[in-house]
Design an enzyme around this catalytic site. Structure first.
Site, PDB file in Angstrom:
ATOM      1  N   PHE A 149     -37.977  95.754 -55.764  1.00  0.00           N
ATOM      2  CA  PHE A 149     -39.158  95.531 -54.945  1.00  0.00           C
ATOM      3  C   PHE A 149     -39.906  94.323 -55.520  1.00  0.00           C
ATOM      4  CE2 PHE A 149     -43.532  96.289 -53.578  1.00  0.00           C
ATOM      5  CZ  PHE A 149     -43.329  96.473 -52.223  1.00  0.00           C
ATOM      6  N   ASP A 218     -39.638 102.419 -62.460  1.00  0.00           N
ATOM      7  CA  ASP A 218     -40.504 102.503 -61.288  1.00  0.00           C
ATOM      8  C   ASP A 218     -39.982 103.666 -60.438  1.00  0.00           C
ATOM      9  OD1 ASP A 218     -41.721 102.223 -58.795  1.00  0.00           O
ATOM     10  OD2 ASP A 218     -41.801 100.036 -58.912  1.00  0.00           O
ATOM     11  N   TYR A 243     -48.762 107.406 -52.579  1.00  0.00           N
ATOM     12  CA  TYR A 243     -48.873 107.463 -51.109  1.00  0.00           C
ATOM     13  C   TYR A 243     -47.543 107.649 -50.394  1.00  0.00           C
ATOM     14  CZ  TYR A 243     -47.970 102.452 -51.965  1.00  0.00           C
ATOM     15  OH  TYR A 243     -47.456 101.273 -52.418  1.00  0.00           O
ATOM     16  N   LYS A 244     -46.425 107.642 -51.119  1.00  0.00           N
ATOM     17  CA  LYS A 244     -45.126 107.775 -50.446  1.00  0.00           C
ATOM     18  C   LYS A 244     -44.770 109.265 -50.361  1.00  0.00           C
ATOM     19  CE  LYS A 244     -43.526 103.251 -52.154  1.00  0.00           C
ATOM     20  NZ  LYS A 244     -43.419 102.483 -50.923  1.00  0.00           N
ATOM     21  N   ARG A 390     -34.674 101.140 -42.132  1.00  0.00           N
ATOM     22  CA  ARG A 390     -34.792 102.076 -43.239  1.00  0.00           C
ATOM     23  C   ARG A 390     -35.376 103.398 -42.749  1.00  0.00           C
ATOM     24  NH1 ARG A 390     -38.575 101.004 -48.482  1.00  0.00           N
ATOM     25  NH2 ARG A 390     -40.169 101.251 -46.877  1.00  0.00           N
TER      26      ARG A 390
END
Ligand SMILES: Cc1ncc(COP(=O)(O)O)c(C=O)c1O
Length: 431
Positions: A149, A218, A243-244, A390
């Site tokens: 990322f 991560d 938040y995921k 995705r």
């Protein structure tokens, strides 16, 4: 579908779902039967999901847990509105970063006092990269991965510029070979955000330690999505998003993990007053707080913490092994249905279950427009440039019938070329 080559290992056990998977062509009734035997089926009621929506984007922003609005109403109206400043003491606001961190710790295989909530994942990465470099004086190489990322690479570049270290990104399959006595820190994302490929955390951490390097993981696409055993893998450091898959809401506070054995040597660079040993002594000089408290910087985002803490109750009583089994069952089903019913897509995600996180990424040159056409039908996934569609499977609330219905819609959109409508071609700011 053609699968891309992948590396890694993260064995999950597939029973009972995969055993139930028939060799005969699948039907919707078959998916209903899989849902009927799902031990986590009841968890879906813990979420508020809009009618007509199939939500396959929990890997970007988790769905809203049903308990959160009432908890937020109470926090705003009572704790803020009536309690005012007193709520820092009376409503448990002040110790929330540690308390919520301890709950997240249970999901990632850490001890409660090894995890704290603070800031964003990017900022925590900055703090831990500098802290890790300081623990390896005489070494100045940060190794990262190509295809990570972007923030992970951007932050490592910034840290390198600031500290005089060097940052080098290597291909995922070269990570092991890149580990040598010059490496101070290895910085990797456990589940790749684009492909969903999983690294073997235990083996990589062990090899890094053999050459004297430290590792930062991560866990943005790991926490709440699959089993993770930071201490079992002898991990040094980790960061991740709230938040995921943790469902803490947009911009929820992130977490940081530092193994207890490193606490005594921890020196993070953002020396703000909440990381001071005695914030309310208002001393002139900085003295770091012991342990994880040092990773706090400024005033915690209290409403965000309250929302996240409430959201985490959606995991109460959930066996993470069962969650992993269901997640793999959903992604297996998705891959198989696309294979059988919708030709023309590539597969960026490993077919091997052990190597797969909780998402499936398809590739198609019209990926953006196809995702927009799906969203118009209420089937929400996302697009990652240049060609990735995705789909994230949050096993607490996604069902097998949702996978069936999503692939049926994809088949229709491809068969009718619905995706070619002009409104699906126009690029939006957030994909
Ligand atoms: C692997 C990974 N790391 C970090 C981030 C960004 O985290 P933050 O916005 O909290 O800094 C993301 C966001 O999608 C991500 O996928």
């Amino acid at each position: 579908m053609a699968a891309q080559a992948s590396t890694a290992n993260n064995r999950g056990h597939l029973e009972p779902f995969a055993c139930a998977m028939t060799q005969a062509p699948l039907t919707r009734a078959h998916c209903e039967a899989l849902d009927a035997q799902d031990p986590l089926a009841g968890c879906r009621d813990r979420f508020t999901l809009p009618a007509g929506v199939i939500y396959l984007d929990g890997n970007s922003l988790g769905a809203l847990p049903r308990c959160v609005p009432e908890r937020m109403r109470q926090a705003v109206e009572q704790e803020w509105g009536v309690g005012l400043i007193r709520s820092w003491n009376d409503a448990g606001w002040y110790p929330a970063p540690q308390r919520v961190g301890a709950r997240v710790a249970q999901l990632v295989g850490a001890q409660g006092h090894e995890v704290i909530m603070a800031d964003s994942t990017s900022i925590n990465l900055f703090k831990l990269l500098v802290a890790a470099l300081r623990m390896r004086p005489g070494r100045s190489l940060i190794v990262g991965e190509v295809g990570n990322f972007p923030t992970d690479a951007y932050v490592a570049e910034g840290v390198a510029e600031l500290t005089g270290a060097r940052f080098e990104a290597v291909a995922p399959q070269e990570v092991m070979a890149a580990l040598n006595e010059q490496v101070a820190v290895l910085s990797l994302t456990h589940v790749n955000y684009k492909t969903g490929r999983v690294y073997d955390m235990a083996a990589i951490t062990q090899r890094a330690h053999e050459v004297g390097a430290l590792v930062i993981w991560d866990l943005a696409h790991t926490a709440g999505a699959l089993q993770c055993d930071l201490n079992g893998c002898d991990a040094d450091f980790a960061v991740g998003c709230g938040y995921k898959y943790l469902n803490g809401g947009p911009g929820a506070p992130a977490f940081a993990f530092v193994a207890q054995r490193h606490h005594a040597w921890l020196r993070q660079p953002l020396t703000g007053w909440h990381g001071h040993a005695q914030p309310f002594a208002f001393d002139q000089g900085y003295r770091p707080a012991p342990g994880m408290d040092q990773l706090l910087v400024g005033t915690a985002s209290q409403l965000g913490l309250i929302a996240l803490e409430s959201a985490l109750t959606a995991f109460d009583g959930v066996d993470m092994a069962a969650l992993r089994r269901k997640s793999l069952s959903l992604s297996d089903l998705f891959i198989r249905l696309v294979d059988e019913q919708v030709p023309g897509f590539g597969l960026a995600t490993p077919r091997e279950p052990d190597l797969r996180g909780s998402q499936v990424s398809l590739t198609h040159e019209q990926g953006y427009a196809i995702v927009q056409a799906l969203i118009a039908r209420g089937i929400i996934g996302d697009f990652r440039a240049p060609d990735i569609l995705r789909f994230g499977f949050a096993a607490l609330y996604v069902r097998h019938v949702d996978i069936w219905d999503a692939v049926a819609a994809l088949k229709d959109i491809m068969g009718t070329r619905e995706w070619a409508r002009p409104e699906f071609m126009a690029k939006k700011a957030v994909t």
